[in-house]
Design a protein around this motif. Structure first.
Motif, PDB file in Angstrom:
ATOM      1  N   LYS A 161       0.835  -1.206   0.000  1.00 26.94           N
ATOM      2  CA  LYS A 161       0.000   0.000   0.000  1.00 26.94           C
ATOM      3  C   LYS A 161       0.868   1.253   0.000  1.00 26.94           C
ATOM      4  CE  LYS A 161      -3.887   2.331   2.250  1.00 26.94           C
ATOM      5  NZ  LYS A 161      -3.319   3.658   1.988  1.00 26.94           N
ATOM      6  N   MET A 162       1.973   1.214   0.737  1.00 24.92           N
ATOM      7  CA  MET A 162       2.885   2.353   0.717  1.00 24.92           C
ATOM      8  C   MET A 162       3.410   2.596  -0.687  1.00 24.92           C
ATOM      9  SD  MET A 162       5.294   1.998   4.040  1.00 24.92           S
ATOM     10  CE  MET A 162       4.647   1.401   5.594  1.00 24.92           C
ATOM     11  N   LEU A 163       3.716   1.501  -1.390  1.00 20.44           N
ATOM     12  CA  LEU A 163       4.212   1.629  -2.756  1.00 20.44           C
ATOM     13  C   LEU A 163       3.116   2.181  -3.664  1.00 20.44           C
ATOM     14  CD1 LEU A 163       6.648   1.191  -4.567  1.00 20.44           C
ATOM     15  CD2 LEU A 163       5.895  -1.166  -4.913  1.00 20.44           C
ATOM     16  N   LYS A 164       1.903   1.701  -3.509  1.00 21.87           N
ATOM     17  CA  LYS A 164       0.777   2.224  -4.295  1.00 21.87           C
ATOM     18  C   LYS A 164       0.559   3.707  -3.999  1.00 21.87           C
ATOM     19  CE  LYS A 164      -1.645  -2.212  -4.527  1.00 21.87           C
ATOM     20  NZ  LYS A 164      -2.819  -2.997  -4.040  1.00 21.87           N
ATOM     21  N   ASP A 165       0.652   4.085  -2.718  1.00 29.46           N
ATOM     22  CA  ASP A 165       0.493   5.494  -2.349  1.00 29.46           C
ATOM     23  C   ASP A 165       1.574   6.355  -2.977  1.00 29.46           C
ATOM     24  OD1 ASP A 165      -1.737   4.874  -0.888  1.00 29.46           O
ATOM     25  OD2 ASP A 165      -0.777   5.056   1.075  1.00 29.46           O
ATOM     26  N   GLN A 166       2.792   5.823  -3.058  1.00 27.10           N
ATOM     27  CA  GLN A 166       3.872   6.578  -3.695  1.00 27.10           C
ATOM     28  C   GLN A 166       3.573   6.783  -5.173  1.00 27.10           C
ATOM     29  OE1 GLN A 166       6.483   5.371  -6.055  1.00 27.10           O
ATOM     30  NE2 GLN A 166       7.129   7.522  -6.128  1.00 27.10           N
ATOM     31  N   ILE A 167       3.085   5.769  -5.831  1.00 30.69           N
ATOM     32  CA  ILE A 167       2.748   5.854  -7.246  1.00 30.69           C
ATOM     33  C   ILE A 167       1.659   6.901  -7.477  1.00 30.69           C
ATOM     34  CG2 ILE A 167       1.772   4.578  -9.204  1.00 30.69           C
ATOM     35  CD1 ILE A 167       3.006   2.034  -7.821  1.00 30.69           C
ATOM     36  N   GLU A 168       0.692   6.957  -6.549  1.00 33.01           N
ATOM     37  CA  GLU A 168      -0.440   7.874  -6.682  1.00 33.01           C
ATOM     38  C   GLU A 168      -0.138   9.272  -6.151  1.00 33.01           C
ATOM     39  OE1 GLU A 168      -3.641   5.901  -4.718  1.00 33.01           O
ATOM     40  OE2 GLU A 168      -3.640   4.198  -6.109  1.00 33.01           O
ATOM     41  N   GLY A 169       1.096   9.483  -5.671  1.00 33.18           N
ATOM     42  CA  GLY A 169       1.483  10.798  -5.178  1.00 33.18           C
ATOM     43  C   GLY A 169       1.006  11.108  -3.778  1.00 33.18           C
ATOM     44  N   LEU A 170       0.576  10.082  -3.040  1.00 32.55           N
ATOM     45  CA  LEU A 170       0.110  10.285  -1.664  1.00 32.55           C
ATOM     46  C   LEU A 170       1.260  10.281  -0.671  1.00 32.55           C
ATOM     47  CD1 LEU A 170      -3.099   8.051  -1.780  1.00 32.55           C
ATOM     48  CD2 LEU A 170      -2.903  10.532  -2.093  1.00 32.55           C
ATOM     49  N   ASN A 171       2.397   9.766  -1.065  1.00 32.36           N
ATOM     50  CA  ASN A 171       3.638   9.948  -0.320  1.00 32.36           C
ATOM     51  C   ASN A 171       4.765  10.039  -1.339  1.00 32.36           C
ATOM     52  OD1 ASN A 171       5.089   7.363  -0.799  1.00 32.36           O
ATOM     53  ND2 ASN A 171       3.490   6.431   0.459  1.00 32.36           N
ATOM     54  N   ASN A 172       5.943  10.413  -0.897  1.00 31.51           N
ATOM     55  CA  ASN A 172       7.085  10.514  -1.805  1.00 31.51           C
ATOM     56  C   ASN A 172       8.232   9.669  -1.277  1.00 31.51           C
ATOM     57  OD1 ASN A 172       8.532  11.363  -4.052  1.00 31.51           O
ATOM     58  ND2 ASN A 172       9.338  13.176  -3.037  1.00 31.51           N
ATOM     59  N   SER A 173       7.878   8.450  -0.882  1.00 32.44           N
ATOM     60  CA  SER A 173       8.834   7.580  -0.207  1.00 32.44           C
ATOM     61  C   SER A 173       9.903   7.031  -1.147  1.00 32.44           C
ATOM     62  CB  SER A 173       8.089   6.415   0.445  1.00 32.44           C
ATOM     63  OG  SER A 173       9.007   5.467   0.948  1.00 32.44           O
ATOM     64  N   TRP A 174      11.155   7.328  -0.820  1.00 34.87           N
ATOM     65  CA  TRP A 174      12.259   6.679  -1.520  1.00 34.87           C
ATOM     66  C   TRP A 174      12.501   5.293  -0.930  1.00 34.87           C
ATOM     67  CZ3 TRP A 174      16.395   4.827   1.164  1.00 34.87           C
ATOM     68  CH2 TRP A 174      16.535   5.276   2.488  1.00 34.87           C
ATOM     69  N   ALA A 175      12.262   5.144   0.383  1.00 40.00           N
ATOM     70  CA  ALA A 175      12.655   3.922   1.080  1.00 40.00           C
ATOM     71  C   ALA A 175      11.779   2.731   0.726  1.00 40.00           C
ATOM     72  CB  ALA A 175      12.647   4.149   2.590  1.00 40.00           C
ATOM     73  N   ILE A 176      10.489   2.956   0.439  1.00 41.83           N
ATOM     74  CA  ILE A 176       9.653   1.826   0.034  1.00 41.83           C
ATOM     75  C   ILE A 176      10.093   1.325  -1.341  1.00 41.83           C
ATOM     76  CG2 ILE A 176       7.804   3.184  -1.051  1.00 41.83           C
ATOM     77  CD1 ILE A 176       7.446  -0.025   1.110  1.00 41.83           C
ATOM     78  N   ARG A 177      10.607   2.243  -2.163  1.00 37.72           N
ATOM     79  CA  ARG A 177      11.129   1.840  -3.477  1.00 37.72           C
ATOM     80  C   ARG A 177      12.466   1.107  -3.334  1.00 37.72           C
ATOM     81  NH1 ARG A 177      10.808   7.439  -6.518  1.00 37.72           N
ATOM     82  NH2 ARG A 177      10.700   8.252  -4.373  1.00 37.72           N
ATOM     83  N   TRP A 178      13.254   1.492  -2.358  1.00 38.46           N
ATOM     84  CA  TRP A 178      14.508   0.789  -2.070  1.00 38.46           C
ATOM     85  C   TRP A 178      14.206  -0.619  -1.580  1.00 38.46           C
ATOM     86  CZ3 TRP A 178      19.221  -0.307  -2.847  1.00 38.46           C
ATOM     87  CH2 TRP A 178      20.154  -0.664  -1.869  1.00 38.46           C
ATOM     88  N   TYR A 179      13.244  -0.745  -0.661  1.00 37.39           N
ATOM     89  CA  TYR A 179      12.847  -2.066  -0.180  1.00 37.39           C
ATOM     90  C   TYR A 179      12.339  -2.935  -1.334  1.00 37.39           C
ATOM     91  CZ  TYR A 179       9.897  -5.602   2.154  1.00 37.39           C
ATOM     92  OH  TYR A 179       9.294  -6.773   2.547  1.00 37.39           O
ATOM     93  N   ALA A 180      11.446  -2.396  -2.146  1.00 37.82           N
ATOM     94  CA  ALA A 180      10.898  -3.170  -3.262  1.00 37.82           C
ATOM     95  C   ALA A 180      11.994  -3.561  -4.250  1.00 37.82           C
ATOM     96  CB  ALA A 180       9.803  -2.371  -3.971  1.00 37.82           C
ATOM     97  N   SER A 181      12.913  -2.646  -4.515  1.00 31.81           N
ATOM     98  CA  SER A 181      14.012  -2.928  -5.448  1.00 31.81           C
ATOM     99  C   SER A 181      14.869  -4.087  -4.961  1.00 31.81           C
ATOM    100  CB  SER A 181      14.887  -1.684  -5.631  1.00 31.81           C
ATOM    101  OG  SER A 181      14.160  -0.610  -6.180  1.00 31.81           O
ATOM    102  N   THR A 182      15.241  -4.046  -3.685  1.00 29.03           N
ATOM    103  CA  THR A 182      16.103  -5.100  -3.137  1.00 29.03           C
ATOM    104  C   THR A 182      15.359  -6.417  -3.002  1.00 29.03           C
ATOM    105  OG1 THR A 182      15.608  -4.489  -0.829  1.00 29.03           O
ATOM    106  CG2 THR A 182      17.481  -3.403  -1.891  1.00 29.03           C
ATOM    107  N   PHE A 183      14.059  -6.340  -2.686  1.00 26.10           N
ATOM    108  CA  PHE A 183      13.251  -7.550  -2.549  1.00 26.10           C
ATOM    109  C   PHE A 183      13.140  -8.263  -3.891  1.00 26.10           C
ATOM    110  CE2 PHE A 183       9.286  -9.920  -2.322  1.00 26.10           C
ATOM    111  CZ  PHE A 183       9.379 -10.540  -1.080  1.00 26.10           C
ATOM    112  N   LEU A 184      12.857  -7.506  -4.945  1.00 21.49           N
ATOM    113  CA  LEU A 184      12.743  -8.100  -6.274  1.00 21.49           C
ATOM    114  C   LEU A 184      14.068  -8.684  -6.754  1.00 21.49           C
ATOM    115  CD1 LEU A 184      10.453  -5.416  -7.913  1.00 21.49           C
ATOM    116  CD2 LEU A 184       9.888  -7.841  -7.670  1.00 21.49           C
ATOM    117  N   ALA A 185      15.162  -8.091  -6.301  1.00 23.01           N
ATOM    118  CA  ALA A 185      16.487  -8.592  -6.678  1.00 23.01           C
ATOM    119  C   ALA A 185      16.915  -9.771  -5.811  1.00 23.01           C
ATOM    120  CB  ALA A 185      17.518  -7.468  -6.588  1.00 23.01           C
ATOM    121  N   ASP A 186      16.055 -10.168  -4.878  1.00 22.58           N
ATOM    122  CA  ASP A 186      16.311 -11.300  -3.986  1.00 22.58           C
ATOM    123  C   ASP A 186      17.574 -11.089  -3.142  1.00 22.58           C
ATOM    124  OD1 ASP A 186      15.428 -13.743  -2.934  1.00 22.58           O
ATOM    125  OD2 ASP A 186      16.768 -14.901  -4.241  1.00 22.58           O
ATOM    126  N   LYS A 187      17.742  -9.840  -2.664  1.00 24.28           N
ATOM    127  CA  LYS A 187      18.895  -9.502  -1.838  1.00 24.28           C
ATOM    128  C   LYS A 187      18.530  -9.561  -0.355  1.00 24.28           C
ATOM    129  CE  LYS A 187      21.562  -8.410  -5.363  1.00 24.28           C
ATOM    130  NZ  LYS A 187      22.787  -9.186  -5.701  1.00 24.28           N
TER     131      LYS A 187
END
Length: 305
Positions: A194-220
């Motif tokens: 939901k935090m990631l969806k909110d960032q996409i919709e401009g409801l937050n400007n979180s860099w850290a949720i994108r960092w988490y998602a990036s590393t998670f997808l990379a299986d790090k």
């Protein structure tokens, strides 16, 4: 040991910034560490006084090996300030320790972070090192790995930071297409998606949720200590993305060094279950206390500003 530069991101809270710096100066490696501060410019007249007072304070900091201050001449906003700052410094030095202006550190924070950054620099599976531990009630190992990141005092390397993808929509689409949203949400015990969806919709400007998602997808995986070396001191009305709420994320800072021990290079599934139980307990009254849940959601979002 090759000490990483310590980078602090500040805005308009001089008192918080001072507390962060004073705690950092009590660390064993402070006097041998380069301190770099990114001071964002005010976004409006209301913020101008606080920015000026913050800059007046940081210009007179002593006690570190060196001091470099980057005063933005326009308002970047927290996310862009951090993304740009981390990118430039990690590319220059090869490694970095990152703090924001509302974090208090244990005197053993720099020791743990630098030793871990040294130990795992060439280990491809490891993407970052963290100093914060949720106030879980169960005992966890001295060190452990999770497929997880947060923003409360962390470090990484040049090659690892290349994993970061700022495109939230792309990240969400990959989580959904790979059918791993539930896992990303710690078995649906906390809705990080939901935090990631909110960032996409401009409801937050979180860099850290994108960092988490990036590393998670990379299986790090990321390294964490069994006692928190960081305390979040910023739950007030001035904080970016702040929501005043309960004190459920408060921790006791470690009063002793956290040793690095040999552990398998994989996520600790037992600790992951501890986190799931923690999230489930915190949000167990979701149906009864909707207003409080909103505050709690806002507070954990602080970690993913």
């Amino acid at each position: 040991m090759n000490l990483a530069p310590v980078v602090i991101f500040t805005y308009n809270r001089p008192w918080h910034t001072q507390q962060t710096v004073e705690a950092l100066l009590k660390n064993e490696y402070a006097s041998e560490s380069d301190l770099i501060i990114f001071s964002d410019a005010p976004k409006n007249e209301v913020a101008k006084k606080g920015v000026e007072e913050t800059r007046s304070y940081i210009r007179n900091i002593t006690g570190f090996k060196s001091l470099r201050i980057i005063e933005r001449d326009r308002n970047f906003g927290l996310a862009n300030n951090i993304i740009d700052g981390v990118t430039s410094i990690v590319n220059e030095f090869g490694r970095i320790i990152v703090l924001e202006d509302d974090l208090l550190t244990s005197p053993y924070f720099l020791k743990f972070m630098n030793e871990a950054l040294d130990k795992y620099e060439k280990v491809e599976e490891v993407v970052s090192v963290h100093g914060y531990l949720y106030p879980v009630k169960e005992e966890v190992p001295t060190n452990f790995f999770l497929k997880h990141t947060d923003s409360l005092g962390w470090g990484t390397w040049k090659e690892s930071w290349k994993v970061f993808n700022p495109d939230g929509a792309y990240l969400l689409s990959k989580l959904e297409s790979r059918k791993i949203v539930g896992e990303f949400n710690f078995n649906d015990t906390y809705n990080f998606a939901k935090m990631l969806k909110d960032q996409i919709e401009g409801l937050n400007n979180s860099w850290a949720i994108r960092w988490y998602a990036s590393t998670f997808l990379a299986d790090k995986i990321s390294l964490f200590p069994n006692v928190s070396l960081v305390y979040h001191n910023g739950n007030d009305l001035q904080a970016t993305n702040s929501s005043i709420g309960d004190d459920w994320l408060d921790v006791e800072l470690s009063d002793h060094p956290i040793p690095l021990v040999e552990i398998p290079l994989k996520e600790n599934k037992d600790v992951r279950l501890v986190y799931e139980r923690f999230f489930r307990t915190v949000f167990s009254f979701r149906g009864k206390i909707k207003r409080k849940i909103k505050e709690l959601y806002g507070k954990i979002t602080q970690m993913y500003k």
